[in-house]
Design an enzyme around this catalytic site. Structure first.
Site, PDB file in Angstrom:
ATOM      1  N   GLU A 131       4.532  -6.239   1.576  1.00 33.90           N
ATOM      2  CA  GLU A 131       4.070  -6.660   0.249  1.00 33.90           C
ATOM      3  C   GLU A 131       3.882  -5.480  -0.700  1.00 33.90           C
ATOM      4  O   GLU A 131       2.767  -5.204  -1.143  1.00 33.90           O
ATOM      5  CB  GLU A 131       2.740  -7.408   0.389  1.00 33.90           C
TER       6      GLU A 131
ATOM      7  N   ARG B  29       2.686  -1.648  -6.088  1.00 35.53           N
ATOM      8  CA  ARG B  29       2.765  -0.359  -6.790  1.00 35.53           C
ATOM      9  C   ARG B  29       4.118   0.331  -6.599  1.00 35.53           C
ATOM     10  O   ARG B  29       4.678   0.884  -7.552  1.00 35.53           O
ATOM     11  CB  ARG B  29       1.647   0.527  -6.227  1.00 35.53           C
TER      12      ARG B  29
ATOM     13  N   GLY C 181       0.779  -1.233   0.000  1.00 39.88           N
ATOM     14  CA  GLY C 181       0.000   0.000   0.000  1.00 39.88           C
ATOM     15  C   GLY C 181       0.807   1.277   0.000  1.00 39.88           C
ATOM     16  O   GLY C 181       0.231   2.365   0.066  1.00 39.88           O
TER      17      GLY C 181
ATOM     18  N   CYS D  90     -16.423   3.866 -26.429  1.00 32.04           N
ATOM     19  CA  CYS D  90     -17.734   4.484 -26.567  1.00 32.04           C
ATOM     20  C   CYS D  90     -18.313   4.786 -25.204  1.00 32.04           C
ATOM     21  O   CYS D  90     -19.270   4.139 -24.754  1.00 32.04           O
ATOM     22  CB  CYS D  90     -18.653   3.558 -27.347  1.00 32.04           C
ATOM     23  N   GLU D  91     -17.719   5.739 -24.532  1.00 31.37           N
ATOM     24  CA  GLU D  91     -18.157   6.076 -23.187  1.00 31.37           C
ATOM     25  C   GLU D  91     -17.513   7.406 -22.804  1.00 31.37           C
ATOM     26  O   GLU D  91     -16.293   7.558 -22.950  1.00 31.37           O
ATOM     27  CB  GLU D  91     -17.673   4.956 -22.251  1.00 31.37           C
TER      28      GLU D  91
HETATM   29  N1  LLP Z   1      -0.956  -6.985  -0.110  1.00 24.54           N
HETATM   30  C1  LLP Z   1      -2.280  -7.158  -0.124  1.00 24.54           C
HETATM   31  C2  LLP Z   1      -2.872  -8.136   0.777  1.00 24.54           C
HETATM   32  C3  LLP Z   1      -3.082  -6.403  -0.984  1.00 24.54           C
HETATM   33  O1  LLP Z   1      -4.399  -6.580  -0.987  1.00 24.54           O
HETATM   34  C4  LLP Z   1      -2.478  -5.471  -1.861  1.00 24.54           C
HETATM   35  C5  LLP Z   1      -3.293  -4.682  -2.778  1.00 24.54           C
HETATM   36  C6  LLP Z   1      -1.084  -5.327  -1.821  1.00 24.54           C
HETATM   37  C7  LLP Z   1      -0.352  -6.093  -0.926  1.00 24.54           C
HETATM   38  C8  LLP Z   1      -0.335  -4.385  -2.724  1.00 24.54           C
HETATM   39  O2  LLP Z   1      -0.707  -3.066  -2.587  1.00 24.54           O
HETATM   40  P1  LLP Z   1       0.183  -1.924  -3.312  1.00 24.54           P
HETATM   41  O3  LLP Z   1       1.521  -1.896  -2.617  1.00 24.54           O
HETATM   42  O4  LLP Z   1       0.358  -2.321  -4.733  1.00 24.54           O
HETATM   43  O5  LLP Z   1      -0.610  -0.700  -3.162  1.00 24.54           O
HETATM   44  N2  LLP Z   1      -6.245  -1.888  -7.998  1.00 24.54           N
HETATM   45  C9  LLP Z   1      -6.057  -0.804  -7.067  1.00 24.54           C
HETATM   46  C10 LLP Z   1      -5.467  -1.197  -5.785  1.00 24.54           C
HETATM   47  C11 LLP Z   1      -6.086  -2.393  -5.135  1.00 24.54           C
HETATM   48  C12 LLP Z   1      -5.024  -3.086  -4.418  1.00 24.54           C
HETATM   49  C13 LLP Z   1      -5.496  -4.289  -3.734  1.00 24.54           C
HETATM   50  N3  LLP Z   1      -4.534  -4.886  -2.906  1.00 24.54           N
HETATM   51  C14 LLP Z   1      -5.328   0.353  -7.716  1.00 24.54           C
HETATM   52  O6  LLP Z   1      -5.266   0.401  -8.940  1.00 24.54           O
HETATM   53  O7  LLP Z   1      -4.887   1.282  -7.048  1.00 24.54           O
END
Ligand code: LLP
Length: 463
Positions: free
Chosen positions: A320, A323, A278, A391-392
């Protein structure tokens, strides 16, 4: 407004008023190193290059739209996370951000572990040679088939997300004559947003088992009783695109509180704690992300302090990031198709992709930046909105941007920081085919995920 309800966007929709533009940048040709991949620069002719290759050549060879990924930058970021956390902690790259076999190999070579959350991600990881014991398997509704494959493969940990799953995994492990290492994912009662965290309402979501009401403690009790399971730790993931460490502080405090209760009730000190991912990145120049070593230091200090206060041995920490590793390493290269000035409003710039290759703007009101990359320009800035070909009317890639007023069809523009959750959430809306991912390193470009073709689409349609 429902669009602003998801915390994953870099900024809540309501922070900036509708139609807001900050002042135009002093130099539209400048490329802010915060949002562009490490090896991106503009050459003497004004053309942007990455890994030593001009984008004009990339467009010619691979077509547009295309995700262009800087492998040097990816490896550097992966290594920075690995080094920052050292040998007493583990970094699991979150494959959901972007996963391919090449990425798995890079991670393996750089000493990172991998978090997968579906059978498909697991298959990709295993087929590219990630050792199973370095894989963590996530998900709030893993199928029995997925659990079986994960246990059979020997994954290092399964993160349990519900009471049903505790029994399911234990049962499958016993059937296979295994003892599966597991963590329990808990919801700690904080929801981390970019600029705030809200201490209520966060438990009203599908992931994890709440600490509140003793539910997590009950889950631990059950897991400890089942001989198919080896409970190694507690997992917490508080949200996405987080800059403020205070959410992690509260999470660590509460998870350590649970570890203490477990010690007091069962006489066992669980050896691991996972604080999830996150961590935020810069989508625009306004964002100020932290460096991995600062994050590692902060998290380690928080956990150590909390454990000392609870008189617990400090558990092994894992994180974890998804991003924060892949996000900044890629940009999406588009060709401008039409330029439509709307008097008194803004100029709509249509590109050859759109919400099928980047759904984040439509889904989260995410902000991106954009630059003209096939040439430089001395023209005045114009207020622009970069839109796709779908188309949106919500098919917006970059909502508020400044581009040079001489922008014309045939120009190449690029949207940086699209490495995470763009290809991985891409769709075939309007039967548009998904772009390739091209990895660039030291003057060599190679396709690591090929462009989807209309034949691919027709092959799925069995008529
Ligand atoms: N660990 C777990 C348990 C997670 O659910 C997630 C993301 C991560 C790690 C990695 O999070 P990151 O470091 O990548 O922020 N699709 C959305 C974000 C949803 C993420 C869901 N889980 C977006 O485009 O921002």
């Amino acid at each position: 407004m429902s669009r602003s309800a998801h915390p994953a966007g870099p900024r809540h929709a309501d922070v900036l008023p509708e139609g807001h533009y900050s002042a135009p940048p002093a130099d539209l040709n400048a490329l802010d190193g915060k949002v562009w991949a490490q090896t991106v620069s503009r050459d003497d002719h004004g053309v942007v290059a990455v890994g030593g290759i001009p984008v004009t050549r990339l467009a010619e060879e691979f077509g547009t739209p295309a995700y262009i990924l800087d492998e040097t930058d990816f490896r550097a970021r992966a290594r920075a996370w690995r080094t920052a956390f050292g040998h007493d902690a583990d970094v699991f790259y979150a494959g959901k951000a972007f996963l391919s076999r090449a990425v798995v190999r890079w991670l393996n070579e750089e000493g990172l572990n991998l978090d997968v959350c579906s059978g498909g991600e697991l298959a990709t990881a295993l087929s590219a040679g990630m050792p199973a014991d370095r894989i963590a398997f996530h998900g709030n509704n893993k199928s029995t088939d997925e659990i079986r494959r994960a246990v059979e493969a020997g994954v290092g940990r399964i993160v349990l997300d519900s009471f049903q799953e505790i029994v399911r995994v234990a049962h499958i492990a016993r059937e296979l004559g295994r003892r599966q290492r597991v963590q329990i994912r808990v919801t700690v009662g904080v929801e981390a947003h970019t600029h705030e965290f809200i201490a209520t309402a966060h438990e009203d979501q599908k992931f994890g088992i709440p600490l509140a009401g003793g539910q997590a403690a009950e889950a631990v009790r059950r897991a400890l009783q089942l001989d198919g399971l080896e409970l190694i730790g507690i997992h917490s993931h508080i949200g996405s695109q987080i800059f403020d460490m205070s959410g992690f502080e509260v999470a660590a405090h509460r998870v350590v509180g649970l570890l203490k209760d477990i010690r007091d009730e069962h006489g066992v000190e669980l050896p691991e704690i996972d604080l999830g991912g996150g961590l935020g990145i810069a989508y625009t120049s306004d964002d100020d992300p932290r460096e991995p070593h600062e994050i590692a230091k902060a998290l380690t200090e928080i956990v150590t302090r909390e454990c000392e206060a609870a008189r617990l041995r400090t558990p092994r920490i894992s994180v974890e990031p998804g991003r924060a590793i892949v996000g900044p390493t890629a940009f999406t290269l588009y060709e401008v198709g039409t330029v439509k000035p709307l008097d008194g409003l803004r100029t709509y710039v249509s590109v050859d992709g759109g919400m099928s290759d980047n759904i984040r703007t439509a889904l989260y009101d995410a902000e991106y930046s954009v630059a003209l990359v096939s040439r430089s320009s001395d023209a005045a800035p114009m207020q622009a909105r970069v839109v796709g070909k779908h188309c949106e009317s919500g098919d917006i890639v970059v909502k508020d941007a400044f581009l040079p007023a001489d922008l014309a069809p045939g120009d190449l523009i690029a949207v940086p920081a699209t490495g995470a959750y763009c290809r991985s959430m891409a769709s075939n809306y309007n039967h548009v085919t998904r772009p390739p991912v091209v990895a660039v390193r030291d003057g060599v470009a190679r396709v690591i995920v090929r462009r989807e073709t209309e034949e691919d689409l027709l092959r799925l349609d069995v008529g």
